[in-house]
Design an enzyme around this catalytic site. Sequence first.
Site, short mmCIF file in Angstrom:
data_model
loop_
_atom_site.label_atom_id
_atom_site.label_comp_id
_atom_site.label_asym_id
_atom_site.label_seq_id
_atom_site.Cartn_x
_atom_site.Cartn_y
_atom_site.Cartn_z
N GLY A 46 0.83 -1.20 0.00
CA GLY A 46 0.00 0.00 0.00
C GLY A 46 0.86 1.24 0.00
N GLN A 51 3.05 9.99 1.39
CA GLN A 51 4.34 9.33 1.13
C GLN A 51 4.98 9.76 -0.19
OE1 GLN A 51 2.76 5.22 2.17
NE2 GLN A 51 4.86 5.11 2.90
N CYS A 90 7.11 -0.33 6.40
CA CYS A 90 6.55 0.84 5.71
C CYS A 90 7.58 1.29 4.68
CB CYS A 90 6.31 1.94 6.74
SG CYS A 90 5.74 3.49 6.03
N LEU A 91 7.12 1.66 3.50
CA LEU A 91 8.05 2.09 2.44
C LEU A 91 8.80 3.37 2.84
CD1 LEU A 91 5.92 1.37 -0.75
CD2 LEU A 91 7.75 -0.02 0.23
N HIS A 132 -2.99 0.79 8.13
CA HIS A 132 -1.67 1.43 8.02
C HIS A 132 -1.74 2.65 7.11
CE1 HIS A 132 2.89 1.05 7.61
NE2 HIS A 132 2.57 1.91 6.65
N GLU A 133 -2.38 2.50 5.96
CA GLU A 133 -2.42 3.62 4.99
C GLU A 133 -3.33 4.75 5.47
OE1 GLU A 133 -0.05 3.46 3.07
OE2 GLU A 133 0.27 1.31 3.14
N HIS A 136 -1.58 6.94 7.81
CA HIS A 136 -0.70 7.90 7.15
C HIS A 136 -1.42 9.23 6.88
CE1 HIS A 136 3.21 6.17 6.21
NE2 HIS A 136 2.67 5.04 5.79
NI NI Z 1 3.58 3.20 5.45
#
Ligand code: NI
Length: 162
Positions: A46, A51, A90-91, A132-133, A136
């Site tokens: 995701g 991000q 997480c990216l 999670h997203e 953000h």
């Molecule tokens: Ni993340």
Amino acid sequence: MAIRIIRKSGDPVLRGISREVKEITPQLLALLDDMVETMNDAEGVGLAAPQVGISKRLIVVDARDEHGLLKLVNPVIVNRQGRDIVVEGCLSFPSLVGEVERDSQVTVKALGTDGKQLEICACGLLSQALQHEIDHLDGILFVDHAIRFIEEKKDEKKDGQD
Ligand code: NI
């Protein structure tokens, strides 16, 4: 479509509160496509708009399950059930993996790219990724509620952005 730069830990945009989307425009759809391409390039499950430096309530998620690829506008969790301890990363934190407590099952309401209301009932990885997203979008990062960190990934290239 284009791959965008993923903002890393320490970038203030990751801590901002994202604005609700008022209108689904061609620019917004192009941004969602870029987010998908960026997520796939990074082999993520995701990605949220902050991000890639955009403070708008947009997420893309693909848990490789029957729900397929989801591009969601203004997603909100409307129901939660159960709790699980899960492992996640997480990216924006390329070298970190941690244990996090998440709701086992969530129902998410959002607008789809056609502007129609969607309701998604998710469990497993999709439930985890949606939580999670959506976090953000409120500047909340998985490290904030990590119970413990398991490992520093050794195989990731350091890009010097943290
Ligand atoms: Ni993340």
